[in-house]
Scaffold this active site. Structure first.
Site, PDB file in Angstrom:
ATOM      1  N   TYR A 114      -4.285   6.468  22.166  1.00 60.49           N
ATOM      2  CA  TYR A 114      -3.639   5.687  22.630  1.00 60.49           C
ATOM      3  C   TYR A 114      -1.841   6.280  22.235  1.00 60.49           C
ATOM      4  O   TYR A 114      -1.821   6.335  21.673  1.00 60.49           O
ATOM      5  CB  TYR A 114      -3.320   4.533  22.665  1.00 60.49           C
ATOM      6  CG  TYR A 114      -4.828   3.184  22.802  1.00 60.49           C
ATOM      7  CD1 TYR A 114      -5.493   2.925  23.833  1.00 60.49           C
ATOM      8  CD2 TYR A 114      -5.521   2.863  20.874  1.00 60.49           C
ATOM      9  CE1 TYR A 114      -6.384   3.061  23.335  1.00 60.49           C
ATOM     10  CE2 TYR A 114      -6.394   2.365  21.866  1.00 60.49           C
ATOM     11  CZ  TYR A 114      -7.052   2.069  22.766  1.00 60.49           C
ATOM     12  OH  TYR A 114      -8.302   1.793  22.830  1.00 60.49           O
ATOM     13  N   LYS A 147      -8.916 -12.313  -7.430  1.00 57.32           N
ATOM     14  CA  LYS A 147      -8.653 -13.224  -6.604  1.00 57.32           C
ATOM     15  C   LYS A 147      -8.609 -12.360  -5.361  1.00 57.32           C
ATOM     16  O   LYS A 147      -8.666 -11.274  -5.392  1.00 57.32           O
ATOM     17  CB  LYS A 147      -6.777 -13.663  -6.983  1.00 57.32           C
ATOM     18  CG  LYS A 147      -6.038 -12.803  -6.445  1.00 57.32           C
ATOM     19  CD  LYS A 147      -4.231 -13.088  -7.076  1.00 57.32           C
ATOM     20  CE  LYS A 147      -3.702 -11.804  -7.258  1.00 57.32           C
ATOM     21  NZ  LYS A 147      -2.025 -12.726  -7.559  1.00 57.32           N
TER      22      LYS A 147
HETATM   23  C1  LIG Z   1      -1.909 -12.129  -8.462  1.00 57.14           C
HETATM   24  C2  LIG Z   1      -1.359 -12.266  -9.800  1.00 57.14           C
HETATM   25  C3  LIG Z   1      -1.736 -11.212 -10.650  1.00 57.14           C
HETATM   26  C4  LIG Z   1      -2.350 -10.532 -11.146  1.00 57.14           C
HETATM   27  O1  LIG Z   1      -1.274  -9.455 -10.788  1.00 57.14           O
HETATM   28  P1  LIG Z   1      -1.510  -7.772 -11.107  1.00 57.14           P
HETATM   29  O2  LIG Z   1      -0.104  -6.777 -10.780  1.00 57.14           O
HETATM   30  O3  LIG Z   1      -2.670  -7.331  -9.853  1.00 57.14           O
HETATM   31  O4  LIG Z   1      -1.540  -7.282 -12.383  1.00 57.14           O
HETATM   32  C5  LIG Z   1      -1.337 -12.523 -12.061  1.00 57.14           C
HETATM   33  N1  LIG Z   1      -0.615 -14.011 -11.629  1.00 57.14           N
HETATM   34  C6  LIG Z   1      -0.686 -13.920 -10.955  1.00 57.14           C
HETATM   35  C7  LIG Z   1       0.109 -16.064 -11.234  1.00 57.14           C
HETATM   36  C8  LIG Z   1      -0.803 -13.989  -9.740  1.00 57.14           C
HETATM   37  O5  LIG Z   1      -0.940 -14.021  -8.151  1.00 57.14           O
END
Ligand SMILES: *Cc1c(COP(=O)(O)O)cnc(C)c1O
Length: 374
Positions: free
Chosen positions: A266, A39
């Site tokens: 800045y 994702k």
């Molecule tokens: C993002 C996510 C994962 C992966 O989690 P990690 O800690 O990066 O391994 C797994 N399951 C769900 C439902 C998620 O939203």
């Protein structure tokens, strides 16, 4: 002196070999089927290349948050099973089902929408998501019976295939995660008595998959670890046998010799102690370099460690390199594989009071990704 490639202003190199090797290592370690989570553009590494590398490393399935991400993987030529679990109200399940996307289902309504997207000869594949304590989406325990009964009926008439039951953990403590595991097992029991016997159950993401073997259930959803980062506060990637895949770099684009007490960037929040040399690095918060790490974020230039001097601006920041022999065109590395002597994403996370997940994921679209394989 390591010189930066001419004409390139900034880049993130993505070592796809590291992603494949991390997945291979994690599969062996967890002795489980791996759903590689790609994702958010593969946590900033590029979704399609990360998916391809993870599959090469032995992942059998992919996970993304939403249908748009899943469809983008299909367009990128990825034909492995993909699960998407976060849906807009009224999301287009028909298009997703047509592309063979598996849907995470968190409510009775979503179940009906999914079955409505079935075609005559093709049931829609779903994973039923159970709420076990995280307080996000997922079927509430009070609704398990009704939703499972309807899912079983829709499966019998060929509208749905229930591929999996799943939930997600809070990583609060081992006890909290074990309590969620017990609630999940209860839900699995209710599903079985409703006549559901899906081939997959999955609960653990990276943290629990490594720290709590009883949550593996033969299938784990791994995100941050496949990119070579650690989900633990007290263990870094090397401790886990992982290799960070992303290195963020830029050339020094300008040098300036300045006197003592010169204000930098800045607000002049940094002033030089004595006569010194300032180097300008063309990465800023527009690129995902957190402004909150002003005056603290680490940078390596030719193997030498420095810190950001003063505020990180939108496009650039300054490093006080003292009398070190730095010149325009030298390579500055913000983070990468710490076993190679460069700072880690974790160090930037600490400097910005966040987690390394956020550091890599927020590297912006203005930073070209260049795929490499070490
Ligand atoms: C993002 C996510 C994962 C992966 O989690 P990690 O800690 O990066 O391994 C797994 N399951 C769900 C439902 C998620 O939203």
């Amino acid at each position: 002196m390591s010189r930066f490639k001419k004409g390139v202003l900034r880049e993130a190199t993505i070592d796809v070999g590291a992603i494949a090797a991390n997945v291979r290592h994690l599969r062996r370690l967890t002795e489980s089927e791996v759903i590689a989570v790609v994702k958010a553009d593969g946590y900033g590494h590029g979704a399609v290349r990360s998916a391809a590398a993870a599959l090469e490393g032995g992942a059998s399935r992919l996970g993304v948050a939403d249908i748009g991400e899943a469809l983008a993987l299909r367009r990128g030529g990825i034909d492995a099973p993909i699960l998407a679990w976060l849906h807009a109200p009224g999301a287009n399940f028909r298009e997703a089902a047509g592309a063979g996307i598996e849907l995470g289902i968190s409510s009775f309504d979503q179940l009906l929408q999914a079955s409505a997207a079935a075609s005559v000869d093709r049931p829609v594949s779903v994973h039923l998501k159970l709420e076990t304590g995280l307080g996000r989406n997922g079927i509430a325990p009070a609704d398990y019976r009704v939703v499972f009964a309807e899912a079983a009926r829709l499966e019998r008439i060929g509208k749905l295939r229930v591929i999996g039951l799943f939930s997600h953990l809070s990583n609060t403590s081992a006890d909290d995660d074990r309590a969620a595991l017990r609630r999940f097992e209860e839900g699995v029991g209710v599903a079985a008595s409703a006549g559901l016997a899906p081939p997959l159950r999955h609960l653990a993401a990276s943290h629990a998959a490594i720290a709590l073997p009883e949550t593996r259930l033969g299938c784990v959803r791994l995100g941050v670890t496949i990119y070579g980062l650690s989900p633990f506060d007290d263990r870094d990637s090397g401790d886990l046998g992982l290799r960070p895949a992303m290195t963020l770099r830029a050339p020094v684009v300008a040098m300036r010799r300045v006197p003592a007490a010169q204000g930098v960037s800045y607000g002049y929040t940094y002033r030089t102690e004595g006569e010194t040399t300032l180097a300008l690095i063309p990465l800023g918060y527009a690129d995902g370099v957190p402004r909150h790490a002003s005056s603290t974020g680490p940078v390596s230039i030719d193997g030498e460690r420095f810190r950001v001097a003063g505020r990180i601006a939108m496009d650039q920041f300054v490093v006080d390199v003292g009398d070190h022999p730095v010149s325009v065109g030298d390579e500055a590395v913000l983070f990468g594989d710490p076993t190679l002597g460069v700072p880690s994403a974790r160090e930037w996370a600490d400097a910005a009071d966040t987690i390394d997940y956020e550091i890599v994921t927020r590297i912006g679209p203005r930073v070209p990704r260049r795929q490499v394989s070490a």
